[in-house]
Write a protein that holds these residues in place. Structure first.
Motif, PDB file in Angstrom:
ATOM      1  N   ARG A   7       4.163  -9.886  10.235  1.00  0.00           N
ATOM      2  CA  ARG A   7       3.673 -10.940   9.369  1.00  0.00           C
ATOM      3  C   ARG A   7       3.755 -10.523   7.913  1.00  0.00           C
ATOM      4  NH1 ARG A   7      -1.761 -12.285  12.425  1.00  0.00           N
ATOM      5  NH2 ARG A   7      -0.820 -11.744  14.388  1.00  0.00           N
ATOM      6  N   ALA A   8       3.624  -9.215   7.693  1.00  0.00           N
ATOM      7  CA  ALA A   8       3.724  -8.756   6.309  1.00  0.00           C
ATOM      8  C   ALA A   8       5.080  -9.109   5.732  1.00  0.00           C
ATOM      9  CB  ALA A   8       3.499  -7.253   6.258  1.00  0.00           C
ATOM     10  N   VAL A  57       4.269  -7.121  -2.580  1.00  0.00           N
ATOM     11  CA  VAL A  57       3.246  -7.240  -1.550  1.00  0.00           C
ATOM     12  C   VAL A  57       2.538  -5.899  -1.477  1.00  0.00           C
ATOM     13  CG1 VAL A  57       2.781  -7.638   0.888  1.00  0.00           C
ATOM     14  CG2 VAL A  57       4.624  -8.895  -0.252  1.00  0.00           C
ATOM     15  N   ARG A  59      -0.697  -3.345  -0.081  1.00  0.00           N
ATOM     16  CA  ARG A  59      -1.409  -3.123   1.177  1.00  0.00           C
ATOM     17  C   ARG A  59      -2.627  -4.036   1.264  1.00  0.00           C
ATOM     18  NH1 ARG A  59      -2.997  -3.195   5.261  1.00  0.00           N
ATOM     19  NH2 ARG A  59      -2.869  -1.798   7.047  1.00  0.00           N
ATOM     20  N   ASP A  60      -3.275  -4.269   0.140  1.00  0.00           N
ATOM     21  CA  ASP A  60      -4.424  -5.176   0.125  1.00  0.00           C
ATOM     22  C   ASP A  60      -4.005  -6.599   0.470  1.00  0.00           C
ATOM     23  OD1 ASP A  60      -6.164  -3.170  -0.462  1.00  0.00           O
ATOM     24  OD2 ASP A  60      -6.275  -3.600  -2.602  1.00  0.00           O
ATOM     25  N   GLU A  63      -3.602  -6.832   4.138  1.00  0.00           N
ATOM     26  CA  GLU A  63      -4.904  -6.842   4.817  1.00  0.00           C
ATOM     27  C   GLU A  63      -5.591  -8.189   4.665  1.00  0.00           C
ATOM     28  OE1 GLU A  63      -7.022  -5.125   7.530  1.00  0.00           O
ATOM     29  OE2 GLU A  63      -5.330  -4.146   6.557  1.00  0.00           O
ATOM     30  N   ARG A  66      -4.027 -10.634   6.941  1.00  0.00           N
ATOM     31  CA  ARG A  66      -4.392 -10.324   8.331  1.00  0.00           C
ATOM     32  C   ARG A  66      -5.803 -10.804   8.638  1.00  0.00           C
ATOM     33  NH1 ARG A  66      -2.898  -4.600   8.968  1.00  0.00           N
ATOM     34  NH2 ARG A  66      -0.908  -5.384   9.695  1.00  0.00           N
TER      35      ARG A  66
ATOM     36  N   GLU B  92       2.245  -6.277  14.934  1.00  0.00           N
ATOM     37  CA  GLU B  92       2.303  -7.653  14.436  1.00  0.00           C
ATOM     38  C   GLU B  92       3.756  -7.990  14.172  1.00  0.00           C
ATOM     39  OE1 GLU B  92      -0.277  -8.169  11.100  1.00  0.00           O
ATOM     40  OE2 GLU B  92      -1.897  -8.699  12.471  1.00  0.00           O
ATOM     41  N   VAL B 214       9.493  -3.369   4.938  1.00  0.00           N
ATOM     42  CA  VAL B 214       8.882  -4.667   4.678  1.00  0.00           C
ATOM     43  C   VAL B 214       9.333  -5.128   3.300  1.00  0.00           C
ATOM     44  CG1 VAL B 214       6.701  -5.873   4.294  1.00  0.00           C
ATOM     45  CG2 VAL B 214       6.890  -4.186   6.129  1.00  0.00           C
ATOM     46  N   ASN B 216       9.688  -6.227  -0.200  1.00  0.00           N
ATOM     47  CA  ASN B 216       8.838  -6.246  -1.399  1.00  0.00           C
ATOM     48  C   ASN B 216       7.506  -5.526  -1.247  1.00  0.00           C
ATOM     49  OD1 ASN B 216      10.676  -7.848  -2.982  1.00  0.00           O
ATOM     50  ND2 ASN B 216      10.106  -9.531  -1.630  1.00  0.00           N
ATOM     51  N   TYR B 217       7.349  -4.806  -0.147  1.00  0.00           N
ATOM     52  CA  TYR B 217       6.094  -4.081   0.040  1.00  0.00           C
ATOM     53  C   TYR B 217       6.015  -2.919  -0.938  1.00  0.00           C
ATOM     54  CZ  TYR B 217       2.423  -1.248   2.106  1.00  0.00           C
ATOM     55  OH  TYR B 217       1.285  -0.503   2.295  1.00  0.00           O
ATOM     56  N   GLN B 218       4.896  -2.832  -1.596  1.00  0.00           N
ATOM     57  CA  GLN B 218       4.694  -1.788  -2.589  1.00  0.00           C
ATOM     58  C   GLN B 218       3.526  -0.923  -2.123  1.00  0.00           C
ATOM     59  OE1 GLN B 218       6.435  -1.268  -5.608  1.00  0.00           O
ATOM     60  NE2 GLN B 218       5.241   0.622  -5.582  1.00  0.00           N
TER      61      GLN B 218
END
Lengths: 85, 226
Positions: A7-8, A57, A59-60, A63, A66, B92, B214, B216-218
């Protein structure tokens, strides 16, 4: 399972849609993994990355999305059925 | 996509003291283990378990570690006080049509191939865990969302994989391939809350976790995944 996408990743794809700066490859990912905004809060989260800034995006963010519990609480085996403390 | 995240191997570096730590509640506290042997292991390897938790939280954010899911648990099907370093994760994902079209064994085999070896490597980054005679083995529990619901409620499928220490050591030491390793592990399957009993799975090399990023995951400031 080649198309496995967390989903992330969907969050990231949604952000790309909002910023309008997605590459062709990224649009392909987005198109192949349609998702809905779970709530107004999620939409707000997406909107904050507009105005031409690179989408990120954190980590917060993951979360937060989620915790909105998109699919509801799942029926699953209790850990006590498998392991003892 | 400039923020590439490589997750084949992980090192979490602390920059100063500012660091978004994952919830400690993912770990079963040492004093909540029911035997002195387990409590001793949990205290001895507290830092390693914390690092395992931190690594998954920041670098594999599509995996959910529920509360009290990392610890030195006793597998219910084993006698005595056998203590296995255990980790439970939910994956997920949006499953592909090919994945959902498989039978349970097929989906379970795919999940086993993708995650069990990688999780074991992470669980034994502190090599002394693998060498500790008090550690009887390792448990990796993997859950994922089933396509169908039950009374409108989502359902997880789950596999619980148990490897005794010698079996794990052979795999991690390169003396057994993942396919052979899978044949030596005990795998229990679950459909929602329903136990399916032991299942025999095939396993193959899968480098998804090493390569997947992922978009654009930072990672949090101070966290480096590589």
């Amino acid at each position: 399972m080649r198309g496995t996408t967390p989903r992330a990743l969907l969050l990231g794809a949604a952000l790309l849609g909002a910023t309008g700066c997605a590459t062709g490859e990224e649009w392909e990912v987005w198109k192949s993994n349609p998702a809905h905004f779970a709530s107004g809060e999620h939409l707000k989260f997406s909107m904050k990355n507009r105005e031409g800034k690179p989408a990120e995006v954190s980590r917060d963010d993951v979360e937060q999305a989620r915790q909105q519990n998109w699919f509801g609480k799942a029926i699953t085996v209790r850990q006590e059925e498998i392991l003892e403390q | 996509m400039s923020n590439r995240l490589v997750v084949a191997a992980l090192a979490v570096a602390l920059a100063g003291s500012a660091f978004a730590a994952p919830p400690e509640s993912h770990l079963l506290p040492p004093d909540q283990h029911s035997s002195e042997k387990a409590r001793g292991l949990a205290r001895r390897y507290a830092d390693a378990l914390r690092e395992l938790n931190t690594g998954i939280y920041h670098c594999l954010p599509w995996l959910v570690v529920p509360n009290n899911s990392i610890g030195f648990f006793k597998p219910k099907h084993l006698a005595n006080d056998a203590r296995y370093l255990s980790l439970r994760v939910y994956v997920e994902q949006d499953a592909s049509p090919q994945f959902t079209a498989l039978e349970f064994e097929g989906r379970a085999s795919a999940m086993y191939s993708r995650y069990v070896g990688e999780m074991l490597r992470r669980m034994t980054r502190d090599a002394s865990i693998l060498a500790d005679a008090d550690v009887d083995g390792f448990t990796v529990i993997i859950g994922w969302l089933k396509r169908t619901t039950q009374g409108g409620q989502p359902v997880h499928e789950t596999i619980a994989v148990f490897a005794d220490r010698a079996t794990a050591a052979d795999f991690l030491g390169g003396r057994a391939k993942i396919a052979d390793f899978a044949g030596r592990t005990v795998v229990l399957g679950y459909d929602g809350q329903q136990a399916l009993g032991p299942v025999r799975l095939k396993a193959w090399e899968d480098n998804f976790v090493s390569n997947f990023q992922v978009a654009n995951y930072q990672p949090a400031p101070g966290v480096t995944c590589h």
